[in-house]
Design a protein around this motif. Structure first.
Motif, PDB file in Angstrom:
ATOM      1  N   SER A  72       5.110  -7.355 -14.764  1.00  0.00           N
ATOM      2  CA  SER A  72       5.283  -8.435 -13.792  1.00  0.00           C
ATOM      3  C   SER A  72       5.142  -7.871 -12.379  1.00  0.00           C
ATOM      4  O   SER A  72       5.305  -6.666 -12.161  1.00  0.00           O
ATOM      5  CB  SER A  72       6.658  -9.094 -13.947  1.00  0.00           C
ATOM      6  N   THR A  73       4.857  -8.757 -11.456  1.00  0.00           N
ATOM      7  CA  THR A  73       4.799  -8.336 -10.052  1.00  0.00           C
ATOM      8  C   THR A  73       6.181  -7.899  -9.580  1.00  0.00           C
ATOM      9  O   THR A  73       6.287  -7.012  -8.741  1.00  0.00           O
ATOM     10  CB  THR A  73       4.268  -9.475  -9.164  1.00  0.00           C
ATOM     11  N   ARG A  74       7.209  -8.493 -10.133  1.00  0.00           N
ATOM     12  CA  ARG A  74       8.577  -8.101  -9.758  1.00  0.00           C
ATOM     13  C   ARG A  74       8.838  -6.647 -10.134  1.00  0.00           C
ATOM     14  O   ARG A  74       9.389  -5.880  -9.341  1.00  0.00           O
ATOM     15  CB  ARG A  74       9.584  -9.020 -10.435  1.00  0.00           C
ATOM     16  N   ASP A  75       8.454  -6.241 -11.337  1.00  0.00           N
ATOM     17  CA  ASP A  75       8.643  -4.844 -11.744  1.00  0.00           C
ATOM     18  C   ASP A  75       7.807  -3.905 -10.869  1.00  0.00           C
ATOM     19  O   ASP A  75       8.259  -2.820 -10.498  1.00  0.00           O
ATOM     20  CB  ASP A  75       8.282  -4.655 -13.217  1.00  0.00           C
ATOM     21  N   MET A  76       6.586  -4.326 -10.556  1.00  0.00           N
ATOM     22  CA  MET A  76       5.741  -3.489  -9.700  1.00  0.00           C
ATOM     23  C   MET A  76       6.400  -3.275  -8.336  1.00  0.00           C
ATOM     24  O   MET A  76       6.469  -2.151  -7.835  1.00  0.00           O
ATOM     25  CB  MET A  76       4.362  -4.112  -9.512  1.00  0.00           C
ATOM     26  N   PHE A  77       6.920  -4.350  -7.742  1.00  0.00           N
ATOM     27  CA  PHE A  77       7.573  -4.213  -6.442  1.00  0.00           C
ATOM     28  C   PHE A  77       8.880  -3.434  -6.541  1.00  0.00           C
ATOM     29  O   PHE A  77       9.227  -2.687  -5.628  1.00  0.00           O
ATOM     30  CB  PHE A  77       7.815  -5.581  -5.792  1.00  0.00           C
ATOM     31  N   SER A  78       9.610  -3.592  -7.630  1.00  0.00           N
ATOM     32  CA  SER A  78      10.838  -2.809  -7.824  1.00  0.00           C
ATOM     33  C   SER A  78      10.520  -1.317  -7.784  1.00  0.00           C
ATOM     34  O   SER A  78      11.253  -0.528  -7.183  1.00  0.00           O
ATOM     35  CB  SER A  78      11.506  -3.159  -9.151  1.00  0.00           C
ATOM     36  N   PHE A  79       9.428  -0.938  -8.424  1.00  0.00           N
ATOM     37  CA  PHE A  79       8.987   0.455  -8.413  1.00  0.00           C
ATOM     38  C   PHE A  79       8.501   0.856  -7.020  1.00  0.00           C
ATOM     39  O   PHE A  79       8.908   1.877  -6.465  1.00  0.00           O
ATOM     40  CB  PHE A  79       7.875   0.656  -9.445  1.00  0.00           C
ATOM     41  N   TYR A  80       7.630   0.042  -6.444  1.00  0.00           N
ATOM     42  CA  TYR A  80       7.003   0.361  -5.163  1.00  0.00           C
ATOM     43  C   TYR A  80       8.014   0.477  -4.022  1.00  0.00           C
ATOM     44  O   TYR A  80       7.893   1.357  -3.169  1.00  0.00           O
ATOM     45  CB  TYR A  80       5.961  -0.707  -4.816  1.00  0.00           C
ATOM     46  N   LEU A  81       9.014  -0.378  -3.996  1.00  0.00           N
ATOM     47  CA  LEU A  81       9.947  -0.412  -2.855  1.00  0.00           C
ATOM     48  C   LEU A  81      10.928   0.749  -2.835  1.00  0.00           C
ATOM     49  O   LEU A  81      11.634   0.938  -1.853  1.00  0.00           O
ATOM     50  CB  LEU A  81      10.685  -1.756  -2.826  1.00  0.00           C
ATOM     51  N   ASP A  82      10.969   1.543  -3.887  1.00  0.00           N
ATOM     52  CA  ASP A  82      11.753   2.776  -3.848  1.00  0.00           C
ATOM     53  C   ASP A  82      11.084   3.694  -2.834  1.00  0.00           C
ATOM     54  O   ASP A  82       9.883   3.960  -2.940  1.00  0.00           O
ATOM     55  CB  ASP A  82      11.755   3.422  -5.238  1.00  0.00           C
ATOM     56  N   PRO A  83      11.821   4.170  -1.827  1.00  0.00           N
ATOM     57  CA  PRO A  83      11.195   4.970  -0.755  1.00  0.00           C
ATOM     58  C   PRO A  83      10.377   6.165  -1.252  1.00  0.00           C
ATOM     59  O   PRO A  83       9.338   6.482  -0.676  1.00  0.00           O
ATOM     60  CB  PRO A  83      12.386   5.436   0.083  1.00  0.00           C
ATOM     61  N   GLU A  84      10.810   6.789  -2.315  1.00  0.00           N
ATOM     62  CA  GLU A  84      10.072   7.937  -2.852  1.00  0.00           C
ATOM     63  C   GLU A  84       8.698   7.507  -3.360  1.00  0.00           C
ATOM     64  O   GLU A  84       7.711   8.214  -3.201  1.00  0.00           O
ATOM     65  CB  GLU A  84      10.863   8.599  -3.990  1.00  0.00           C
ATOM     66  N   ASN A  85       8.636   6.338  -3.974  1.00  0.00           N
ATOM     67  CA  ASN A  85       7.362   5.844  -4.492  1.00  0.00           C
ATOM     68  C   ASN A  85       6.503   5.243  -3.384  1.00  0.00           C
ATOM     69  O   ASN A  85       5.289   5.442  -3.361  1.00  0.00           O
ATOM     70  CB  ASN A  85       7.603   4.798  -5.581  1.00  0.00           C
ATOM     71  N   LYS A  86       7.128   4.500  -2.489  1.00  0.00           N
ATOM     72  CA  LYS A  86       6.397   3.762  -1.457  1.00  0.00           C
ATOM     73  C   LYS A  86       5.459   4.661  -0.658  1.00  0.00           C
ATOM     74  O   LYS A  86       4.319   4.312  -0.396  1.00  0.00           O
ATOM     75  CB  LYS A  86       7.386   3.068  -0.525  1.00  0.00           C
ATOM     76  N   ARG A  87       5.930   5.825  -0.289  1.00  0.00           N
ATOM     77  CA  ARG A  87       5.097   6.701   0.545  1.00  0.00           C
ATOM     78  C   ARG A  87       3.974   7.384  -0.237  1.00  0.00           C
ATOM     79  O   ARG A  87       3.071   7.976   0.345  1.00  0.00           O
ATOM     80  CB  ARG A  87       5.957   7.721   1.280  1.00  0.00           C
ATOM     81  N   ASN A  88       4.031   7.295  -1.559  1.00  0.00           N
ATOM     82  CA  ASN A  88       3.013   7.934  -2.390  1.00  0.00           C
ATOM     83  C   ASN A  88       1.997   6.961  -2.990  1.00  0.00           C
ATOM     84  O   ASN A  88       1.052   7.389  -3.627  1.00  0.00           O
ATOM     85  CB  ASN A  88       3.682   8.725  -3.523  1.00  0.00           C
ATOM     86  N   VAL A  89       2.211   5.666  -2.820  1.00  0.00           N
ATOM     87  CA  VAL A  89       1.304   4.677  -3.406  1.00  0.00           C
ATOM     88  C   VAL A  89       0.082   4.503  -2.511  1.00  0.00           C
ATOM     89  O   VAL A  89       0.200   4.333  -1.304  1.00  0.00           O
ATOM     90  CB  VAL A  89       2.017   3.326  -3.614  1.00  0.00           C
ATOM     91  N   THR A  90      -1.097   4.546  -3.122  1.00  0.00           N
ATOM     92  CA  THR A  90      -2.331   4.378  -2.356  1.00  0.00           C
ATOM     93  C   THR A  90      -2.938   2.998  -2.536  1.00  0.00           C
ATOM     94  O   THR A  90      -3.432   2.401  -1.587  1.00  0.00           O
ATOM     95  CB  THR A  90      -3.397   5.415  -2.778  1.00  0.00           C
ATOM     96  N   THR A  91      -2.929   2.480  -3.757  1.00  0.00           N
ATOM     97  CA  THR A  91      -3.618   1.240  -4.076  1.00  0.00           C
ATOM     98  C   THR A  91      -2.749   0.410  -5.011  1.00  0.00           C
ATOM     99  O   THR A  91      -2.141   0.950  -5.929  1.00  0.00           O
ATOM    100  CB  THR A  91      -4.960   1.543  -4.779  1.00  0.00           C
ATOM    101  N   MET A  92      -2.721  -0.908  -4.762  1.00  0.00           N
ATOM    102  CA  MET A  92      -1.955  -1.821  -5.612  1.00  0.00           C
ATOM    103  C   MET A  92      -2.799  -3.060  -5.904  1.00  0.00           C
ATOM    104  O   MET A  92      -3.482  -3.562  -5.020  1.00  0.00           O
ATOM    105  CB  MET A  92      -0.662  -2.251  -4.906  1.00  0.00           C
ATOM    106  N   TYR A  93      -2.711  -3.532  -7.142  1.00  0.00           N
ATOM    107  CA  TYR A  93      -3.423  -4.739  -7.542  1.00  0.00           C
ATOM    108  C   TYR A  93      -2.467  -5.719  -8.209  1.00  0.00           C
ATOM    109  O   TYR A  93      -1.529  -5.314  -8.907  1.00  0.00           O
ATOM    110  CB  TYR A  93      -4.541  -4.416  -8.545  1.00  0.00           C
ATOM    111  N   VAL A  94      -2.725  -7.010  -8.014  1.00  0.00           N
ATOM    112  CA  VAL A  94      -2.003  -8.090  -8.682  1.00  0.00           C
ATOM    113  C   VAL A  94      -3.017  -9.147  -9.106  1.00  0.00           C
ATOM    114  O   VAL A  94      -4.123  -9.206  -8.572  1.00  0.00           O
ATOM    115  CB  VAL A  94      -0.925  -8.721  -7.771  1.00  0.00           C
ATOM    116  N   HIS A  95      -2.631  -9.987 -10.050  1.00  0.00           N
ATOM    117  CA  HIS A  95      -3.497 -11.087 -10.467  1.00  0.00           C
ATOM    118  C   HIS A  95      -3.512 -12.182  -9.410  1.00  0.00           C
ATOM    119  O   HIS A  95      -2.480 -12.501  -8.831  1.00  0.00           O
ATOM    120  CB  HIS A  95      -3.003 -11.695 -11.786  1.00  0.00           C
ATOM    121  N   ASP A  96      -4.674 -12.772  -9.199  1.00  0.00           N
ATOM    122  CA  ASP A  96      -4.798 -13.943  -8.327  1.00  0.00           C
ATOM    123  C   ASP A  96      -4.547 -15.162  -9.211  1.00  0.00           C
ATOM    124  O   ASP A  96      -5.412 -15.593  -9.968  1.00  0.00           O
ATOM    125  CB  ASP A  96      -6.184 -14.009  -7.693  1.00  0.00           C
TER     126      ASP A  96
END
Length: 164
Positions: A72-96
């Motif tokens: 889900s997009t919620r799980d993706m954002f839960s992962f991404y918003l962790d500061p350790e992950n956020k600074r390391n993420v380069t590309t993100m995709y979601v369904h339109d």
């Protein structure tokens, strides 16, 4: 002679910037990958295709071409918003979700999450209950919010409170 020296410096400078730009582009461009029936959510471990609603994917700069897929997009954002992950993420995709039915997300319609519009607190649910409906156009997100409730946010407005 002065003209020749200036021209040479310009060519060298342009070559340098072109080479740097190409190298940076090669490092950060990743494509969305199809979600297979055996793919598990990187955050919760559930089988992704068992659930309706928009899904997400992301790449981290320290993991090369390894894609992290989310149920889900919620799980993706839960992962991404962790500061350790956020600074390391380069590309993100979601369904339109303006391009497909809620119950049948189509991997042919992945969009860049960082330019997407999201509806939070709608009556629609995803794999883990509440989720963020994702759209390429603000007008589609607004129409969805009118029909199913919720608030329209752009990528920069999504925070931990949006996920609650």
């Amino acid at each position: 002679m002065k003209f020749l020296l200036q021209s040479t410096l310009i060519i060298i400078t342009l070559s340098f910037f072109t080479a740097c730009g190409e190298q940076a582009q090669q490092q950060i461009i990743h494509q969305a990958k199809a979600i297979e029936s055996s793919d598990e959510c990187h955050l919760c471990g559930m089988l992704i295709t068992n659930f309706s609603g928009p899904k997400g994917e992301l790449y981290r700069k320290d993991r090369g071409d390894k894609v992290h897929k989310f149920c889900s997009t919620r799980d993706m954002f839960s992962f991404y918003l962790d500061p350790e992950n956020k600074r390391n993420v380069t590309t993100m995709y979601v369904h339109d979700m303006s391009k497909m039915p809620w119950n049948e997300p189509d991997d042919g319609y992945f969009i860049d999450a960082k330019t997407a519009w999201f509806v939070v607190d709608s009556e629609k649910t995803g794999a883990m209950g509440k989720t963020l409906a994702s759209f390429s156009k603000q007008s589609d997100a607004s129409a969805f919010a009118l029909e199913f409730g919720g608030e329209v946010l752009d990528f920069s407005q999504v925070d931990q409170a949006s996920l609650m």
